[in-house]
Design an enzyme around this catalytic site. Structure first.
Site, PDB file in Angstrom:
ATOM      1  N   TYR A 143       0.820  -1.211   0.000  1.00 49.82           N
ATOM      2  CA  TYR A 143       0.000   0.000   0.000  1.00 49.82           C
ATOM      3  C   TYR A 143       0.855   1.263   0.000  1.00 49.82           C
ATOM      4  O   TYR A 143       0.407   2.317  -0.446  1.00 49.82           O
ATOM      5  CB  TYR A 143      -0.913   0.044   1.240  1.00 49.82           C
ATOM      6  CG  TYR A 143      -2.220  -0.667   1.098  1.00 49.82           C
ATOM      7  CD1 TYR A 143      -2.267  -2.023   0.845  1.00 49.82           C
ATOM      8  CD2 TYR A 143      -3.419   0.019   1.248  1.00 49.82           C
ATOM      9  CE1 TYR A 143      -3.471  -2.690   0.747  1.00 49.82           C
ATOM     10  CE2 TYR A 143      -4.631  -0.639   1.146  1.00 49.82           C
ATOM     11  CZ  TYR A 143      -4.650  -1.987   0.895  1.00 49.82           C
ATOM     12  OH  TYR A 143      -5.856  -2.631   0.801  1.00 49.82           O
ATOM     13  N   LYS A 188       3.293 -15.243   3.054  1.00 48.44           N
ATOM     14  CA  LYS A 188       3.510 -16.025   1.837  1.00 48.44           C
ATOM     15  C   LYS A 188       5.008 -16.302   1.758  1.00 48.44           C
ATOM     16  O   LYS A 188       5.693 -15.923   0.797  1.00 48.44           O
ATOM     17  CB  LYS A 188       2.984 -15.244   0.621  1.00 48.44           C
ATOM     18  CG  LYS A 188       2.948 -16.033  -0.686  1.00 48.44           C
ATOM     19  CD  LYS A 188       1.902 -17.121  -0.727  1.00 48.44           C
ATOM     20  CE  LYS A 188       2.035 -17.940  -2.008  1.00 48.44           C
ATOM     21  NZ  LYS A 188       1.133 -19.113  -2.030  1.00 48.44           N
ATOM     22  N   ASP A 220      -2.789 -18.346   1.226  1.00 48.16           N
ATOM     23  CA  ASP A 220      -3.795 -19.071   0.434  1.00 48.16           C
ATOM     24  C   ASP A 220      -4.482 -20.123   1.302  1.00 48.16           C
ATOM     25  O   ASP A 220      -5.707 -20.287   1.258  1.00 48.16           O
ATOM     26  CB  ASP A 220      -3.177 -19.689  -0.842  1.00 48.16           C
ATOM     27  CG  ASP A 220      -1.862 -20.419  -0.587  1.00 48.16           C
ATOM     28  OD1 ASP A 220      -1.330 -20.332   0.544  1.00 48.16           O
ATOM     29  OD2 ASP A 220      -1.361 -21.080  -1.519  1.00 48.16           O
ATOM     30  N   ASP A 244      -6.313  -6.912   4.371  1.00 43.00           N
ATOM     31  CA  ASP A 244      -7.450  -6.292   3.693  1.00 43.00           C
ATOM     32  C   ASP A 244      -8.359  -7.379   3.128  1.00 43.00           C
ATOM     33  O   ASP A 244      -9.577  -7.377   3.335  1.00 43.00           O
ATOM     34  CB  ASP A 244      -6.933  -5.387   2.566  1.00 43.00           C
ATOM     35  CG  ASP A 244      -8.072  -4.759   1.776  1.00 43.00           C
ATOM     36  OD1 ASP A 244      -9.005  -4.242   2.414  1.00 43.00           O
ATOM     37  OD2 ASP A 244      -8.026  -4.792   0.527  1.00 43.00           O
ATOM     38  N   ASP A 248     -12.236  -8.997   4.815  1.00 39.71           N
ATOM     39  CA  ASP A 248     -13.522  -9.026   4.104  1.00 39.71           C
ATOM     40  C   ASP A 248     -14.082 -10.447   4.080  1.00 39.71           C
ATOM     41  O   ASP A 248     -15.282 -10.665   4.248  1.00 39.71           O
ATOM     42  CB  ASP A 248     -13.370  -8.530   2.656  1.00 39.71           C
ATOM     43  CG  ASP A 248     -13.630  -7.037   2.512  1.00 39.71           C
ATOM     44  OD1 ASP A 248     -13.327  -6.298   3.479  1.00 39.71           O
ATOM     45  OD2 ASP A 248     -14.131  -6.610   1.460  1.00 39.71           O
TER      46      ASP A 248
HETATM   47  C1  IPM Z   1     -10.391  -1.120   3.986  1.00 36.13           C
HETATM   48  C2  IPM Z   1     -10.644  -0.585   2.613  1.00 36.13           C
HETATM   49  C3  IPM Z   1      -9.487   0.333   2.224  1.00 36.13           C
HETATM   50  C4  IPM Z   1      -8.226  -0.500   2.223  1.00 36.13           C
HETATM   51  C5  IPM Z   1      -9.657   1.073   0.886  1.00 36.13           C
HETATM   52  C6  IPM Z   1     -10.934   1.873   0.850  1.00 36.13           C
HETATM   53  C7  IPM Z   1      -8.467   1.939   0.573  1.00 36.13           C
HETATM   54  O1  IPM Z   1     -10.815  -1.597   1.706  1.00 36.13           O
HETATM   55  O2  IPM Z   1     -10.290  -0.320   4.932  1.00 36.13           O
HETATM   56  O3  IPM Z   1     -10.331  -2.339   4.143  1.00 36.13           O
HETATM   57  O4  IPM Z   1      -7.918  -1.169   1.231  1.00 36.13           O
HETATM   58  O5  IPM Z   1      -7.513  -0.469   3.226  1.00 36.13           O
HETATM   59 MG    MG Z   2     -10.874  -3.546   2.590  1.00 36.65          MG
END
Ligand code: IPM
Ligand code: MG
Length: 350
Positions: A143, A188, A220, A244, A248
């Protein structure tokens, strides 16, 4: 009454709607700890691009740094999507805030509420008992590495120093001490040099925490095990991009990403609190977004930054109660509007 200052960054899409409910809820419960919150709102993200031409207007970072905590909705939306390297992007605001405030540790707890087991795409017997914490490194890795374009080539670099790995690993081990005392470090290392340094440094930190069990897992495989046996995880610590993606994925264990809060901590300054979900432009301005992830983020804010543990607990208990009674927004198959859910939480909490 103890006065505290919270910077509110509603952002884009459903951000202002969900943040509005969280603010009302915080105002209702804060006096359980003798706290009065003074709010200060600023535009960041796409709305700031529209108004000022840049995602993080001048003075906002300074205002955040001078506050006790920051509560953010979400940023971004198709209106500002661009593939040009020169155009401003809403997400730049978020990244600049994280870096500028030194928020290297992002805590994302995942603990599904039993009443919502049926809302998860995973079978109940798989998710039963899940109570995990993703500790995502937030200010390093790909990032923030060197990136660019050269003609028809583009590159992003993933780089970590031992010091960056150590400080986030310490947060993971300290968190594990107050939980089930197990850390899964995800990397990884079979491919990436940065992952081999990650693993090496995490082993050193583990040696200083003999009461905590450490296991290593390739990313993975972790993606697979998160859905096949989520209840076996306690603390997961991982680098920025892996965190990240995995957070999710982990969110769906609780039925909806609309349920998941996060706390970004690190420096000596304020923490930043935000839902894990994004700005959901497809349902923005309809009053149907789920405000619970933001309300639970506000609870983390009350606990970690504002020294208001009773208020924090009141919000968390209210969420369990209201959801337990069968109320939910559309993402979870219910019919509550954003505002109705806010009202239900306020009456349950206070
Ligand atoms: C998160 C989001 C952010 C990230 C984006 C919006 C830049 O997906 O906070 O998880 O990738 O960190
Ligand atoms: Mg995210």
């Amino acid at each position: 009454m103890r006065e505290v200052k919270v910077v509110l960054l509603p952002g884009d899409g459903i951000g202002p709607e969900v943040v509005g409910e969280a603010r009302r809820l915080v105002d209702r419960v804060a006096d359980l700890d003798g706290v009065r919150v003074v709010w200060e709102s600023h535009a960041v993200g796409g709305c700031a691009i529209d108004r000022y031409g840049i995602p993080l207007p001048e003075g906002v970072l300074e205002a955040c740094a001078a506050s006790d905590a920051v509560l953010l909705g979400a940023v971004g939306g198709p209106k500002w999507d661009t593939t040009s390297p020169d155009d401003p992007r809403p997400e730049q605001a978020l990244l600049a805030l994280r870096a500028g405030l030194g928020l290297f540790a992002n805590l994302r707890p995942v603990k599904p509420i039993p009443a919502l087991y049926g809302a998860s795409p995973l079978r109940t017997e798989r998710i039963e008992g899940t109570d995990l914490l993703v500790v995502r490194e937030l200010t390093g890795g790909i990032y923030f590495g060197e990136s660019g374009r050269e003609g028809d080539r583009a590159f992003d670099t993933c780089s970590y120093t031992r010091a960056e790995i150590r400080r986030v690993a310490e947060v993971a081990f300290e968190s594990a001490l107050a939980r089930r005392r197990k850390v899964t470090s995800v990397d990884k290392a079979n491919v990436l040099e940065s992952s081999r340094l990650w693993r090496d440094e995490v082993i050193r930190v583990a040696a200083e925490h003999p009461d905590v069990e450490l296991e290593h897992m390739l990313v993975d495989s972790a993606a697979m095990q998160l859905v096949s046996r989520p209840a076996d995880f306690d603390v997961i610590v991982t680098e920025n991009l892996f965190g990240d993606i995995l957070s999710d994925e982990a969110a769906m264990i609780s039925g909806s990403i609309g349920m998941l809060p996060s706390a970004s901590l690190g420096g000596h300054g304020p923490g930043l609190y935000e839902p894990v979900h994004g700005s959901a432009p497809d349902i923005a301005n309809q009053g149907i977004a789920n405000p619970i992830a933001t309300c639970l983020s506000a609870a983390l804010m009350l606990r970690y930054s504002l020294d208001a543990p009773h208020a924090a607990l009141a919000i968390e208990t209210a969420v369990e109660q209201v959801v337990g009674l069968g109320y939910s927004t559309r993402d979870l198959g219910g019919t509550c509007s954003t505002h109705e859910m806010g009202e239900l939480l306020i009456s349950a909490a206070g």
